[in-house]
Every structure is written in structure tokens, then in C-alpha cells.
Design an enzyme around this catalytic site. Structure first.
Site, PDB file in Angstrom:
ATOM      1  N   THR A 231      37.605  28.194 -76.419  1.00  0.00           N
ATOM      2  CA  THR A 231      37.719  28.164 -74.961  1.00  0.00           C
ATOM      3  C   THR A 231      36.322  28.268 -74.360  1.00  0.00           C
ATOM      4  OG1 THR A 231      38.459  29.440 -73.026  1.00  0.00           O
ATOM      5  CG2 THR A 231      38.271  30.655 -75.075  1.00  0.00           C
ATOM      6  N   GLY A 232      36.155  27.715 -73.166  1.00  0.00           N
ATOM      7  CA  GLY A 232      34.841  27.760 -72.524  1.00  0.00           C
ATOM      8  C   GLY A 232      34.477  26.396 -71.984  1.00  0.00           C
TER       9      GLY A 232
ATOM     10  N   GLY B 124      34.019  22.959 -71.917  1.00  0.00           N
ATOM     11  CA  GLY B 124      34.463  21.952 -72.871  1.00  0.00           C
ATOM     12  C   GLY B 124      33.387  20.966 -73.283  1.00  0.00           C
TER      13      GLY B 124
ATOM     14  N   ARG C  10      39.104  13.488 -66.672  1.00  0.00           N
ATOM     15  CA  ARG C  10      38.206  14.269 -67.531  1.00  0.00           C
ATOM     16  C   ARG C  10      39.008  14.938 -68.663  1.00  0.00           C
ATOM     17  NH1 ARG C  10      37.974  19.925 -69.104  1.00  0.00           N
ATOM     18  NH2 ARG C  10      35.855  20.360 -69.720  1.00  0.00           N
ATOM     19  N   VAL C  11      38.517  14.840 -69.879  1.00  0.00           N
ATOM     20  CA  VAL C  11      39.163  15.497 -71.011  1.00  0.00           C
ATOM     21  C   VAL C  11      38.151  16.435 -71.660  1.00  0.00           C
ATOM     22  CG1 VAL C  11      40.235  15.161 -73.272  1.00  0.00           C
ATOM     23  CG2 VAL C  11      40.752  13.575 -71.417  1.00  0.00           C
ATOM     24  N   GLY C  12      38.540  17.685 -71.825  1.00  0.00           N
ATOM     25  CA  GLY C  12      37.639  18.672 -72.420  1.00  0.00           C
ATOM     26  C   GLY C  12      37.827  18.786 -73.927  1.00  0.00           C
ATOM     27  N   ASP C  13      37.441  19.927 -74.455  1.00  0.00           N
ATOM     28  CA  ASP C  13      37.501  20.144 -75.905  1.00  0.00           C
ATOM     29  C   ASP C  13      38.922  20.458 -76.394  1.00  0.00           C
ATOM     30  OD1 ASP C  13      37.020  22.605 -74.306  1.00  0.00           O
ATOM     31  OD2 ASP C  13      37.412  23.587 -76.234  1.00  0.00           O
TER      32      ASP C  13
ATOM     33  N   THR D 267      42.229  29.132 -70.032  1.00  0.00           N
ATOM     34  CA  THR D 267      42.836  28.349 -71.101  1.00  0.00           C
ATOM     35  C   THR D 267      43.505  29.284 -72.104  1.00  0.00           C
ATOM     36  OG1 THR D 267      41.210  26.607 -70.828  1.00  0.00           O
ATOM     37  CG2 THR D 267      42.043  26.890 -73.052  1.00  0.00           C
TER      38      THR D 267
HETATM   39  N1  ASP Z   1      37.654  24.533 -72.671  1.00  0.00           N
HETATM   40  C1  ASP Z   1      38.465  24.182 -71.534  1.00  0.00           C
HETATM   41  C2  ASP Z   1      38.034  22.833 -71.019  1.00  0.00           C
HETATM   42  O1  ASP Z   1      36.850  22.574 -70.981  1.00  0.00           O
HETATM   43  C3  ASP Z   1      38.335  25.162 -70.398  1.00  0.00           C
HETATM   44  C4  ASP Z   1      38.430  26.620 -70.788  1.00  0.00           C
HETATM   45  O2  ASP Z   1      38.496  26.952 -71.940  1.00  0.00           O
HETATM   46  O3  ASP Z   1      38.444  27.463 -69.873  1.00  0.00           O
HETATM   47  O4  ASP Z   1      38.870  22.072 -70.622  1.00  0.00           O
END
Ligand code: ASP
Length: 296
Positions: free
Chosen positions: A217-218, A220, A195-198, A167
């Protein structure tokens, strides 16, 4: 009853323009280190060019994130990761610290640069988050170029690299003291469609106000539960510098969720900070009048 704590505005300090970008928290294989660092450096310099010429933090964030979205080495825009149905679904958000203006899009499949669409949502001002075909219809109405979803898919996504690339995000402070932050992603490899992340969620993946800006990032699902971006900005509001706030927010996140993440931050004095509990997170930044610096 305890005395009510008074909020005291922070003393006005002369701000110095600053920029920091990230290319995602997670493992980066040795052979990809250079390409990740080069991509982050290039994006930071694109944003720095905007700031150097007196441009706005918001424009700098769009410049940096667009550069990273167009770079197939990252999981955003072209080259984004595939979901469980083998499709690319993109999420992005942007926030202007001045006036808490924000825009975000999620699960879009036909937009090459979702950060630019998120900015249109911000400028339009009626809504904060538009998703899927509604967001794509909005893109059309706004004259944002659509693309064939197949154009976003690169061969590399089918290789091992797909599990590694990350990301992207950016935080900027301009010479007028305005902060902005943005984040863009293709989400998690093999995620359920829809699916929707952070990343497109204001407060979780991205936050900026008049004292600080953050992009996360990480994992979500964990970042959403911890509302990590806003947590870090709150720490800056409480008096921490960007580096301390990033570390403290991550410690809190790890304690609460036992998950992996990283974040970048800038406070209004132009101090940059970042933290990660993953093995890598490529970052590049310009601050304090120094040349661009980068590490993975
Ligand atoms: N945070 C992002 C998500 O969960 C993925 C990422 O940061 O690698 O969509």
C-alpha cells in the site's frame, strides 16, 4: 567466470496457519484510530475463521478483503475514494502461491467486491488482468453481482476522511502450507480517470509463491517502479523471515523512490511481518497460536 550458484529447495517445515491484514499506509487521525483497528481486527478474524476450519489461504484472503471492502472506513469497495471526475474506480488483485495463479481487475465501477471478481479471473485462468467495461462484462458472465456506482459512494468520502482512509490487503498461510495474498483499492483521491496503481498489478501490489506472500500500500506509481511485492518475496526466497523482508524491501523502496509505502508479509513458516514509512498503517494479524493482535 564465477561459479553458478545452485538453487537449493528450502527444507520442508511444518507450517502454522497465519493471517495478516492492512488498512492502508498513510495518516490516521486520532478519532479514526479505533474504527480502523476494529475494521482490521474484524477482517483478520473473518479470515482466521476460514483457516481455523481447515480452509484454503485463498478463501481466507477473499473473506478478509471482502470484509474490508464492505466497510466504508476503508478505501476499497463501498466507501472508496473519488477520482478527478468524482467517480469511484476500483482495482483489486489476488494471487495463489500454489502454482502462481493470479487474477486482477482494474478501473471497475459497477462491482461491489472487486476481490471476488479478481478471484473469478484467477479461476477462469485465461487472463491475469481485466479492466473497465471488459472486466464488468466478465463479471456479468460469471454471475458476479453488479451494483449501481452510486451505491459505492458514501458521504464520508466528501469529508476530510477521504484523504485518510486506506487501501486494504491481506496475506494468509493455511494449514496445508499454501500462501495467498490480495489487495483492493479505490486508488488515489482525485486521480485521472483510467489511472491504475500498483494494487491490481501482480508483482507490484500483490505477490505470493510457495515461500512468501505480500500485499503493498502507498504511492502506487512508486511501488510499481520498485516492483515492491515481488522484491519482498524474493528476499524471503533468499532466506529472510517475513519481518526482515518487509523492512528490507521498504528500505530499498525508499532509497530508490523517496516515496511512502507500507507492506505486510507472511513466510511459509507462518511468521508475519510488516513495515511502513508513513505515520500509520492499521494492521491486524493472527499467528503463532496467539489471539488477534492489532496496531495502527
Ligand atoms: N497503492 C494504492 C494506489 O496507488 C493507494 C494506497 O495504497 O493507498 O492505488
Amino acid at each position: 567466470m564465477a561459479e553458478i550458484l545452485q538453487w537449493r529447495p528450502m527444507p520442508q517445515t511444518k507450517s502454522t496457519a497465519a493471517i495478516i491484514v492492512h488498512g492502508g499506509a498513510g495518516p490516521v487521525h486520532e478519532e479514526h484510530v479505533e474504527i480502523s483497528l476494529a475494521g482490521c481486527r474484524e477482517a483478520a478474524l473473518a479470515a482466521w475463521q476460514v483457516l481455523k476450519n481447515g480452509g484454503a489461504a485463498l478463501d481466507a484472503v477473499v473473506a478478509a478483503v471482502t470484509s474490508l471492502e464492505d466497510n466504508p472506513a476503508f478505501n476499497a469497495g463501498t466507501g472508496a475514494t473519488l477520482n478527478a471526475e468524482g467517480k469511484v474506480q476500483l482495482d483489486a488483485s489476488i494471487m495463489d502461491g500454489e502454482g502462481l495463479k493470479a487474477g486482477a481487475v482494474a478501473a471497475v465501477e459497477r462491482v461491489r467486491n472487486p476481490i471476488q471478481l479478481a478471484r473469478k479471473v484467477l479461476e477462469d485462468g485465461r487472463h491475469v488482468l481485466l479492466v473497465a467495461t471488459g472486466a464488468e462484462r466478465f463479471a456479468r458472465a460469471q454471475g458476479v453481482a453488479e451494483c449501481d456506482p452510486a451505491e459505492l459512494i458514501t458521504d464520508r468520502q466528501r469529508s476530510r476522511w477521504a484523504k485518510e482512509h486506506g487501501t486494504v490487503g491481506c496475506v494468509a498461510l493455511d494449514a496445508s502450507g499454501r500462501l495467498a495474498a490480495g489487495t483492493s483499492t479505490g486508488g488515489l483521491l482525485g486521480a485521472l480517470p483510467g489511472r491504475v496503481g500498483d494494487s491490481p498489478q501482480i508483482g507490484s501490489g500483490t505477490y505470493a509463491n510457495d515461500v512468501g506472500g505480500v500485499s503493498c500500500t502507498g504511492t502506487g506509481e512508486a511501488i510499481i517502479r520498485a516492483v515492491m511485492a515481488k522484491t519482498a518475496v524474493d528476499l524471503i526466497t533468499a532466506g529472510a523471515d517475513a519481518a526482515t523482508a518487509a523492512v528490507k524491501a521498504l528500505e530499498l523502496f525508499e532509497r530508490q523512490t523517496a516515496s511512502e509505502a507500507g507492506l505486510i508479509a507472511i513466510d511459509r513458516q507462518g511468521r508475519v511481518g510488516f513495515a511502513r514509512n508513513t505515520s500509520h498503517m492499521p494492521v491486524a494479524w493472527v499467528s503463532g497460536g496467539q489471539d488477534v493482535q492489532a496496531e495502527v
